[in-house]
Design a protein around this motif. Structure first.
Motif, PDB file in Angstrom:
ATOM      1  N   ALA A 263       8.677 -16.821  13.772  1.00 45.71           N
ATOM      2  CA  ALA A 263       8.871 -15.646  14.632  1.00 45.71           C
ATOM      3  C   ALA A 263       9.891 -14.693  14.019  1.00 45.71           C
ATOM      4  N   GLN A 264      10.959 -15.260  13.441  1.00 43.64           N
ATOM      5  CA  GLN A 264      11.948 -14.421  12.745  1.00 43.64           C
ATOM      6  C   GLN A 264      11.304 -13.759  11.528  1.00 43.64           C
ATOM      7  N   GLY A 265      10.446 -14.504  10.845  1.00 43.97           N
ATOM      8  CA  GLY A 265       9.756 -13.954   9.683  1.00 43.97           C
ATOM      9  C   GLY A 265       8.841 -12.798  10.055  1.00 43.97           C
ATOM     10  N   ILE A 266       8.176 -12.916  11.177  1.00 42.69           N
ATOM     11  CA  ILE A 266       7.281 -11.839  11.622  1.00 42.69           C
ATOM     12  C   ILE A 266       8.085 -10.585  11.944  1.00 42.69           C
ATOM     13  N   ASP A 267       9.282 -10.764  12.507  1.00 42.77           N
ATOM     14  CA  ASP A 267      10.147  -9.598  12.766  1.00 42.77           C
ATOM     15  C   ASP A 267      10.449  -8.859  11.468  1.00 42.77           C
ATOM     16  N   VAL A 268      10.730  -9.612  10.391  1.00 48.72           N
ATOM     17  CA  VAL A 268      10.995  -8.994   9.099  1.00 48.72           C
ATOM     18  C   VAL A 268       9.734  -8.316   8.571  1.00 48.72           C
ATOM     19  N   LEU A 269       8.593  -9.007   8.684  1.00 44.99           N
ATOM     20  CA  LEU A 269       7.316  -8.439   8.221  1.00 44.99           C
ATOM     21  C   LEU A 269       7.035  -7.111   8.914  1.00 44.99           C
ATOM     22  N   ASN A 270       7.371  -7.028  10.201  1.00 42.51           N
ATOM     23  CA  ASN A 270       7.091  -5.797  10.948  1.00 42.51           C
ATOM     24  C   ASN A 270       7.843  -4.588  10.401  1.00 42.51           C
ATOM     25  N   THR A 271       8.976  -4.825   9.744  1.00 43.84           N
ATOM     26  CA  THR A 271       9.703  -3.713   9.122  1.00 43.84           C
ATOM     27  C   THR A 271       9.258  -3.485   7.679  1.00 43.84           C
ATOM     28  N   LEU A 272       8.806  -4.559   7.011  1.00 47.23           N
ATOM     29  CA  LEU A 272       8.366  -4.419   5.616  1.00 47.23           C
ATOM     30  C   LEU A 272       7.002  -3.746   5.507  1.00 47.23           C
ATOM     31  N   TYR A 273       6.112  -4.029   6.457  1.00 42.84           N
ATOM     32  CA  TYR A 273       4.735  -3.513   6.348  1.00 42.84           C
ATOM     33  C   TYR A 273       4.693  -1.979   6.260  1.00 42.84           C
ATOM     34  N   PRO A 274       5.390  -1.244   7.135  1.00 40.74           N
ATOM     35  CA  PRO A 274       5.365   0.228   6.990  1.00 40.74           C
ATOM     36  C   PRO A 274       5.916   0.706   5.642  1.00 40.74           C
ATOM     37  N   GLN A 275       6.906  -0.015   5.101  1.00 38.16           N
ATOM     38  CA  GLN A 275       7.452   0.362   3.796  1.00 38.16           C
ATOM     39  C   GLN A 275       6.399   0.194   2.701  1.00 38.16           C
ATOM     40  N   LEU A 276       5.646  -0.923   2.753  1.00 41.31           N
ATOM     41  CA  LEU A 276       4.588  -1.138   1.765  1.00 41.31           C
ATOM     42  C   LEU A 276       3.514  -0.069   1.907  1.00 41.31           C
ATOM     43  N   LEU A 277       3.178   0.269   3.126  1.00 42.47           N
ATOM     44  CA  LEU A 277       2.163   1.294   3.386  1.00 42.47           C
ATOM     45  C   LEU A 277       2.580   2.627   2.780  1.00 42.47           C
ATOM     46  N   ARG A 278       3.833   3.015   3.003  1.00 41.69           N
ATOM     47  CA  ARG A 278       4.328   4.285   2.448  1.00 41.69           C
ATOM     48  C   ARG A 278       4.332   4.247   0.918  1.00 41.69           C
ATOM     49  N   ARG A 279       4.718   3.118   0.345  1.00 37.42           N
ATOM     50  CA  ARG A 279       4.782   3.004  -1.105  1.00 37.42           C
ATOM     51  C   ARG A 279       3.381   3.130  -1.722  1.00 37.42           C
ATOM     52  N   ILE A 280       2.394   2.524  -1.100  1.00 34.54           N
ATOM     53  CA  ILE A 280       1.011   2.624  -1.590  1.00 34.54           C
ATOM     54  C   ILE A 280       0.522   4.059  -1.480  1.00 34.54           C
ATOM     55  N   GLN A 281       0.789   4.698  -0.354  1.00 36.24           N
ATOM     56  CA  GLN A 281       0.321   6.074  -0.157  1.00 36.24           C
ATOM     57  C   GLN A 281       0.988   7.045  -1.132  1.00 36.24           C
ATOM     58  N   GLU A 319      -2.161  -7.380  10.653  1.00 39.55           N
ATOM     59  CA  GLU A 319      -2.608  -8.658  11.199  1.00 39.55           C
ATOM     60  C   GLU A 319      -2.893  -9.671  10.089  1.00 39.55           C
ATOM     61  N   ASN A 320      -3.545  -9.221   9.014  1.00 38.35           N
ATOM     62  CA  ASN A 320      -3.857 -10.136   7.918  1.00 38.35           C
ATOM     63  C   ASN A 320      -2.608 -10.576   7.165  1.00 38.35           C
ATOM     64  N   PHE A 321      -1.629  -9.682   7.006  1.00 40.86           N
ATOM     65  CA  PHE A 321      -0.358 -10.082   6.399  1.00 40.86           C
ATOM     66  C   PHE A 321       0.337 -11.135   7.278  1.00 40.86           C
ATOM     67  N   THR A 322       0.265 -10.941   8.604  1.00 42.05           N
ATOM     68  CA  THR A 322       0.891 -11.890   9.524  1.00 42.05           C
ATOM     69  C   THR A 322       0.222 -13.259   9.430  1.00 42.05           C
ATOM     70  N   ASP A 323      -1.106 -13.263   9.330  1.00 44.45           N
ATOM     71  CA  ASP A 323      -1.827 -14.538   9.166  1.00 44.45           C
ATOM     72  C   ASP A 323      -1.379 -15.268   7.902  1.00 44.45           C
ATOM     73  N   LEU A 324      -1.229 -14.506   6.800  1.00 42.99           N
ATOM     74  CA  LEU A 324      -0.769 -15.111   5.545  1.00 42.99           C
ATOM     75  C   LEU A 324       0.643 -15.664   5.690  1.00 42.99           C
ATOM     76  N   LEU A 325       1.492 -14.928   6.389  1.00 43.89           N
ATOM     77  CA  LEU A 325       2.867 -15.376   6.581  1.00 43.89           C
ATOM     78  C   LEU A 325       2.897 -16.709   7.341  1.00 43.89           C
ATOM     79  N   ARG A 326       2.064 -16.820   8.380  1.00 45.55           N
ATOM     80  CA  ARG A 326       2.016 -18.071   9.154  1.00 45.55           C
ATOM     81  C   ARG A 326       1.576 -19.232   8.259  1.00 45.55           C
TER      82      ARG A 326
END
Length: 358
Positions: A263-281, A319-326
């Motif tokens: 659950a703590q890891g998902i909290d971190v993922l939730n902040t990392l995902y938008p950063q990855l999205l911006r970097r790709i764009q 969602e798919n990143f979260t599945d991988l994290l689990r």
């Protein structure tokens, strides 16, 4: 080797303690002191590099700064100055270009050069490497080590043989004997965990692997098993790639405090995902997000071992990143997490064009 008529002449240049050497060059008062470049111990930083005086205390790159300061109380710790290091790296690559156009940068402080077709110094790769190192010293007051061999992985191993400020040659007729005696831990990419697993099945040198089944190595180690088998047989057909393209985009965070729960890891993922999205764009604006179908998650544990998990043919979404994290979290086996990373492989434009034909 793929070209049996003319063995390749590959040089691997590796700068000695690159960041620290630049700092010492620019501040000679540091010459006789233990020096390291890295993050602050107050922010759970790690060392990027350190000079050889510091290494006498047991310091090494990727060591937590707090641990380094305990081992070496007199350590001079300097912050990373990436702009200066990149400028110096560009100067080094300008020197490389005088000798060949076939240059494959690996990082700021190392590169492969293919000098097979060079007529300089009567075509002697050994003399070319020595002259490159001389030029770097005379023009930039920095030392470099070099490895010369007909195969890329052997050139890299050779560059570490006479460090610092030295070079080592593996001639084509010496390859078979050199490889046979080579410890598997020396193969690039074979870390402590893989070395331990190899030792457990009785494999310590390339000679041991030469008596072992390729299929069993692949079953146990996947792609790395195939690479270990090939290298152990003196097979490395990789070319020096001067235009090597970036293959993935990633974001990661070293946590201020270790975490335990997914659950703590998902909290971190939730902040990392938008950063990855911006970097790709920002980096791949011309590639639709729907084409990014190979994604992955990285964890680093409190014992500093790392692991990654990838999945292909999936949609790029949170969602798919979260599945991988689990899934990857199960590998922790009670260990705490100190770093989480997300990454996505950049689609191969050639594959994209091939798909469009159909």
């Amino acid at each position: 080797m793929s070209d049996k008529t003319k063995p390749r002449k590959i040089i691997h240049i590796d700068m000695d303690c690159f960041y620290a050497s630049i700092e010492i060059r620019d501040n000679p008062a540091l010459q006789d002191k233990p020096v390291a470049v890295g993050g602050s111990s107050r922010q759970r930083g790690v060392l990027s590099t350190c000079n050889y005086i510091a290494r006498r205390y047991g310091l090494h790159s990727a060591m937590p700064t707090a641990q380094a300061v305990k081992l070496c109380p007199d350590l001079v710790l300097l912050p990373v100055d990436m702009v200066r290091y990149k400028q110096t790296s560009a100067q080094i690559h300008q020197i490389f270009s005088r000798y060949t156009d076939l240059i494959e940068p690996i990082s700021l402080d190392e590169a492969y050069l293919d000098v097979t077709e060079s007529s300089l110094f009567r075509g002697s790769a050994t003399w070319i490497a020595a002259d490159i190192r001389r030029a770097i010293w005379q023009e930039l007051q920095l030392t470099a080590s070099a490895g010369i061999a007909p195969l890329k992985f052997l050139a890299k191993i050779a560059s570490d043989h006479n460090k610092p400020n030295g070079q080592f040659v593996i001639n084509p007729h010496e390859v078979a004997d050199f490889v046979r005696q080579l410890p598997l831990r020396k193969i690039p990419g074979v870390g402590k965990v893989t070395t331990q697993r190899l030792t457990e099945i009785g494999l310590q040198t390339c000679a041991d692997v030469q008596r072992f089944s390729l299929n069993e190595l692949i079953n146990r180690f996947g792609k790395m098993g195939q690479r270990i088998w090939q290298f152990s047989h003196g097979i490395d057909e990789r070319q020096v790639e001067p235009n090597r393209e970036r293959k993935s985009i990633a974001v990661e965070r070293t946590l201020a405090e270790n975490i335990r729960t997914v659950a703590q890891g998902i909290d971190v993922l939730n902040t990392l995902y938008p950063q990855l999205l911006r970097r790709i764009q920002a980096s791949c604006a011309d590639i639709p997000l729907t084409h990014f179908q190979r994604i992955g998650v990285k964890l680093k544990f409190d014992d500093f071992h790392s692991t990654t998990l990838e999945k292909s043919a999936v949609q790029f979404n949170q969602e798919n990143f979260t599945d991988l994290l689990r899934q990857i979290w199960q590998r922790a086996q009670g260990r705490q997490i100190r770093l989480i990373g997300l990454f996505a492989h950049i689609p191969d434009p050639r594959a994209e064009r091939q798909m469009s034909l159909w």
